[in-house]
Design a protein around this motif. Structure first.
Motif, PDB file in Angstrom:
ATOM      1  N   SER A 170     -22.750 -47.753   7.269  1.00  0.00           N
ATOM      2  CA  SER A 170     -23.888 -47.537   6.391  1.00  0.00           C
ATOM      3  C   SER A 170     -24.001 -46.044   6.064  1.00  0.00           C
ATOM      4  O   SER A 170     -23.804 -45.195   6.938  1.00  0.00           O
ATOM      5  CB  SER A 170     -25.129 -48.029   7.145  1.00  0.00           C
ATOM      6  N   GLY A 171     -24.258 -45.738   4.797  1.00  0.00           N
ATOM      7  CA  GLY A 171     -24.424 -44.345   4.387  1.00  0.00           C
ATOM      8  C   GLY A 171     -23.125 -43.634   4.077  1.00  0.00           C
ATOM      9  O   GLY A 171     -23.114 -42.439   3.773  1.00  0.00           O
ATOM     10  N   SER A 172     -21.990 -44.358   4.101  1.00  0.00           N
ATOM     11  CA  SER A 172     -20.701 -43.684   3.898  1.00  0.00           C
ATOM     12  C   SER A 172     -20.350 -43.522   2.416  1.00  0.00           C
ATOM     13  O   SER A 172     -19.346 -42.897   2.092  1.00  0.00           O
ATOM     14  CB  SER A 172     -19.583 -44.434   4.623  1.00  0.00           C
ATOM     15  N   GLY A 173     -21.166 -44.120   1.521  1.00  0.00           N
ATOM     16  CA  GLY A 173     -20.911 -43.913   0.087  1.00  0.00           C
ATOM     17  C   GLY A 173     -20.379 -45.137  -0.631  1.00  0.00           C
ATOM     18  O   GLY A 173     -20.009 -45.061  -1.813  1.00  0.00           O
ATOM     19  N   LYS A 174     -20.358 -46.278   0.036  1.00  0.00           N
ATOM     20  CA  LYS A 174     -19.744 -47.486  -0.558  1.00  0.00           C
ATOM     21  C   LYS A 174     -20.484 -47.933  -1.824  1.00  0.00           C
ATOM     22  O   LYS A 174     -19.858 -48.186  -2.850  1.00  0.00           O
ATOM     23  CB  LYS A 174     -19.732 -48.645   0.458  1.00  0.00           C
ATOM     24  N   SER A 175     -21.807 -48.043  -1.722  1.00  0.00           N
ATOM     25  CA  SER A 175     -22.559 -48.518  -2.894  1.00  0.00           C
ATOM     26  C   SER A 175     -22.487 -47.495  -4.016  1.00  0.00           C
ATOM     27  O   SER A 175     -22.414 -47.866  -5.199  1.00  0.00           O
ATOM     28  CB  SER A 175     -24.029 -48.758  -2.542  1.00  0.00           C
ATOM     29  N   THR A 176     -22.488 -46.222  -3.656  1.00  0.00           N
ATOM     30  CA  THR A 176     -22.372 -45.179  -4.684  1.00  0.00           C
ATOM     31  C   THR A 176     -21.070 -45.352  -5.454  1.00  0.00           C
ATOM     32  O   THR A 176     -21.055 -45.334  -6.688  1.00  0.00           O
ATOM     33  CB  THR A 176     -22.430 -43.779  -4.017  1.00  0.00           C
ATOM     34  N   LEU A 177     -19.972 -45.557  -4.721  1.00  0.00           N
ATOM     35  CA  LEU A 177     -18.664 -45.765  -5.359  1.00  0.00           C
ATOM     36  C   LEU A 177     -18.720 -46.958  -6.328  1.00  0.00           C
ATOM     37  O   LEU A 177     -18.289 -46.873  -7.479  1.00  0.00           O
ATOM     38  CB  LEU A 177     -17.620 -45.992  -4.262  1.00  0.00           C
ATOM     39  N   VAL A 229     -27.906 -30.166  -0.892  1.00  0.00           N
ATOM     40  CA  VAL A 229     -27.057 -30.972  -1.771  1.00  0.00           C
ATOM     41  C   VAL A 229     -26.318 -31.967  -0.899  1.00  0.00           C
ATOM     42  O   VAL A 229     -25.616 -31.581   0.040  1.00  0.00           O
ATOM     43  CB  VAL A 229     -26.032 -30.088  -2.514  1.00  0.00           C
ATOM     44  N   LEU A 230     -26.530 -33.251  -1.187  1.00  0.00           N
ATOM     45  CA  LEU A 230     -25.833 -34.285  -0.412  1.00  0.00           C
ATOM     46  C   LEU A 230     -24.729 -34.870  -1.286  1.00  0.00           C
ATOM     47  O   LEU A 230     -24.999 -35.344  -2.390  1.00  0.00           O
ATOM     48  CB  LEU A 230     -26.822 -35.390  -0.025  1.00  0.00           C
ATOM     49  N   LYS A 231     -23.504 -34.819  -0.792  1.00  0.00           N
ATOM     50  CA  LYS A 231     -22.404 -35.430  -1.537  1.00  0.00           C
ATOM     51  C   LYS A 231     -22.261 -36.878  -1.075  1.00  0.00           C
ATOM     52  O   LYS A 231     -21.673 -37.137  -0.020  1.00  0.00           O
ATOM     53  CB  LYS A 231     -21.109 -34.647  -1.316  1.00  0.00           C
ATOM     54  N   ALA A 232     -22.817 -37.801  -1.834  1.00  0.00           N
ATOM     55  CA  ALA A 232     -22.773 -39.219  -1.442  1.00  0.00           C
ATOM     56  C   ALA A 232     -21.335 -39.718  -1.467  1.00  0.00           C
ATOM     57  O   ALA A 232     -20.932 -40.508  -0.607  1.00  0.00           O
ATOM     58  CB  ALA A 232     -23.641 -40.051  -2.376  1.00  0.00           C
ATOM     59  N   VAL A 233     -20.556 -39.283  -2.462  1.00  0.00           N
ATOM     60  CA  VAL A 233     -19.095 -39.424  -2.398  1.00  0.00           C
ATOM     61  C   VAL A 233     -18.493 -38.084  -2.803  1.00  0.00           C
ATOM     62  O   VAL A 233     -19.021 -37.383  -3.658  1.00  0.00           O
ATOM     63  CB  VAL A 233     -18.521 -40.580  -3.276  1.00  0.00           C
TER      64      VAL A 233
HETATM   65  P1  ADP Z   1     -23.475 -47.099   1.780  1.00  0.00           P
HETATM   66  O1  ADP Z   1     -23.427 -48.026   0.608  1.00  0.00           O
HETATM   67  O2  ADP Z   1     -22.131 -46.878   2.408  1.00  0.00           O
HETATM   68  O3  ADP Z   1     -24.508 -47.493   2.788  1.00  0.00           O
HETATM   69  P2  ADP Z   1     -24.638 -45.241  -0.102  1.00  0.00           P
HETATM   70  O4  ADP Z   1     -23.645 -45.087  -1.195  1.00  0.00           O
HETATM   71  O5  ADP Z   1     -25.810 -46.132  -0.357  1.00  0.00           O
HETATM   72  O6  ADP Z   1     -23.903 -45.647   1.247  1.00  0.00           O
HETATM   73  O7  ADP Z   1     -25.237 -43.793   0.260  1.00  0.00           O
HETATM   74  C1  ADP Z   1     -24.391 -42.673   0.566  1.00  0.00           C
HETATM   75  C2  ADP Z   1     -25.306 -41.482   0.859  1.00  0.00           C
HETATM   76  O8  ADP Z   1     -25.990 -41.094  -0.343  1.00  0.00           O
HETATM   77  C3  ADP Z   1     -26.388 -41.775   1.892  1.00  0.00           C
HETATM   78  O9  ADP Z   1     -26.567 -40.632   2.683  1.00  0.00           O
HETATM   79  C4  ADP Z   1     -27.607 -42.039   1.041  1.00  0.00           C
HETATM   80  O10 ADP Z   1     -28.793 -41.711   1.733  1.00  0.00           O
HETATM   81  C5  ADP Z   1     -27.398 -41.127  -0.153  1.00  0.00           C
HETATM   82  N1  ADP Z   1     -28.010 -41.638  -1.388  1.00  0.00           N
HETATM   83  C6  ADP Z   1     -27.680 -42.786  -2.014  1.00  0.00           C
HETATM   84  N2  ADP Z   1     -28.427 -42.957  -3.126  1.00  0.00           N
HETATM   85  C7  ADP Z   1     -29.267 -41.863  -3.176  1.00  0.00           C
HETATM   86  C8  ADP Z   1     -30.290 -41.445  -4.090  1.00  0.00           C
HETATM   87  N3  ADP Z   1     -30.603 -42.162  -5.174  1.00  0.00           N
HETATM   88  N4  ADP Z   1     -30.934 -40.281  -3.840  1.00  0.00           N
HETATM   89  C9  ADP Z   1     -30.604 -39.535  -2.751  1.00  0.00           C
HETATM   90  N5  ADP Z   1     -29.650 -39.874  -1.857  1.00  0.00           N
HETATM   91  C10 ADP Z   1     -28.985 -41.016  -2.064  1.00  0.00           C
END
Ligand code: ADP
Length: 239
Positions: free
Chosen positions: A43-50, A20-24
């Motif tokens: 990169s990968g810190s969750g910015k786009s997810t937020l 389980v990966l907690k993106a945020v």
């Molecule tokens: P950032 O925008 O800061 O680069 P992201 O929000 O894109 O970071 O991603 C945060 C984490 O969530 C990363 O580890 C990324 O690999 C993971 N992640 C993002 N989208 C998905 C997805 N659709 N499925 C699985 N993992 C994801």
């Protein structure tokens, strides 16, 4: 705690096999109307997810996101479509313009999304694109294409602009001009502007900087309120 935007214990998980990966992970913060906010992190810190959660492009795993006192995590798909159409302007790194439509046609498409006529020419005029109504994206520079995409976002008159690496594809001078433009829009229209970036320079202008690392908020810096924020000269700060 109450603001125009309020994240309450917001978590987004992705499940990959047994992992389980907690993106945020358990985000809590508020943003006021008209604030210029930068979300900073590697990169990968969750910015786009937020940003995607706030923009109604994705669903939380747990927690609540309040926008203007409405909990958007309880919205149906139809509600979310309405929310995206009327409340949110999106600006992306690679502009996302439709290549076989002119600048003006790219804006006019928005009429169908929001169900009312828009004045695309006036908006292009406001962004100094009067000469380019009838140019296709491939005939415009990167900075001009980004200005068209900002015009397209603004023509809906949204309450917030969500910008994902808006200068990522631009040289630094053009990038600074785009940030100055977003700052002016924020302060003149009282539009809340939220910019996701890993460029620390942009943070110097922000009313609030939210530092993300591994999906967690490391810190939130708020500009000291000297009552003088409107008079900041964006050009000076960035130069
Ligand atoms: P950032 O925008 O800061 O680069 P992201 O929000 O894109 O970071 O991603 C945060 C984490 O969530 C990363 O580890 C990324 O690999 C993971 N992640 C993002 N989208 C998905 C997805 N659709 N499925 C699985 N993992 C994801």
């Amino acid at each position: 705690m109450s603001g125009f935007i309020e994240f309450q214990n917001v978590t987004k998980e992705y499940i990959n096999g047994d992992e389980v990966l907690k993106a945020v992970n358990n985000l809590n913060f508020t943003i006021d109307k008209g604030e210029f906010v930068v979300i900073l992190g590697p990169s990968g810190s969750g910015k786009s997810t937020l940003l995607n959660l706030l923009g109604g492009l994705d669903h939380v795993s747990s927690g609540n996101i309040m926008v203007n006192s409405h909990d958007i995590t309880g919205y149906s798909d139809n509600d979310l479509t309405e929310y995206r159409a009327h409340e949110v302007g999106f600006i992306f790194q690679f502009y996302n313009l439709i290549p076989n439509l002119t600048a003006l046609e790219n804006l006019e498409l928005i009429s169908d999304v929001i169900g009312r006529k828009i004045d695309g020419k006036s908006m292009l005029d406001r962004l100094n694109l009067t000469e380019h109504y009838h140019n296709f994206p491939s005939e415009l520079s990167g900075g001009e294409q980004q200005r068209v995409s900002i015009a397209r976002a603004l023509v809906k008159n949204p309450n917030m602009l969500l910008c994902d690496e808006p200068t990522g594809a631009l040289d630094s001078n053009t990038g600074d001009m785009v940030i100055e433009l977003l700052y002016d829009i924020c302060k003149n229209n009282k539009t809340t502007v939220i910019i996701v970036t890993h460029n620390e320079d942009i943070a110097s202008l922000a009313d609030k900087v939210i530092h993300l690392k591994n999906g967690i908020i490391e810190s939130i810096d708020t500009k000291l309120d000297d009552g003088n924020a409107d008079s900041i000269d964006a050009e000076e700060v960035l130069s």
